[in-house]
Motif scaffolding. Sequence first.
Motif: not given
Length: 230
Positions: A122-127, A130-131, A141-144, A148-153
């Motif tokens: 899930h984290m990797e998908a969020c990253l 981001c990319k 879109r980047f902020i969203e 999402a990445f921080h929430k996955s952490v």
Amino acid sequence: MSIQKASRSTLVGQVTAQLEHMIESGQWQIGEKIPAEPELMDRFDVSRNTLREGIQALVHVGLLETRQGIGTTVKANSNFALALAKKVQKSNLYETLEVRLGLEREAAQLAAGKRTAEDLQHMEACLELCKEAAQSHEVGRFIEADTAFHKSVVKATHNTMFIEMYEHITDALQRSVDEVLRIRNPINYENEIHTNLFQAIQAGDSQLALDSVNHYLEDAKKSLSHLINE
């Protein structure tokens, strides 16, 4: 012994309590539109006026929000969430970032020790999102994706209270990210993609995860301090 007929005020209270239970139990998510009046009238077996009074009671306390042309949506999912959201709204951006610093430091360390393979995916998908947003220079879109990445952490801590607390202030956190990222002109997207944090959590290195959080949030605080003092 005769059974007294329920008064109108009692029915309104019952409807209000049932609506609140549905919100707090997660049947309706924050931002989600609640069912149409006919469906709720049928479900609760009450009149339109009784239902509307129950809805209005929750609008008054801030759990629901009614907007013309949109309908009634869930604004908060508990009184705790509402109280916390109000507190965050009254706090300044710097204070919000300090809260992020405390929460995400602890989350990173816990996630490094408790993350599962599914959490890492899930984290990797969020990253990756981001990319993609960074490559197309889409700030919103980047902020969203970043949020999402921080929430996955945080979810990788598998601590329900921690997850709930973070979820309740996500909107405020996203606004803080938004403002800080927009302060930086141009945005250095590469510095905002937290690959190092992901790798630390993946490796199960809690100290390295902590160092990664300290680095990116202290950088954000410096950027904000610079803006405030200009």
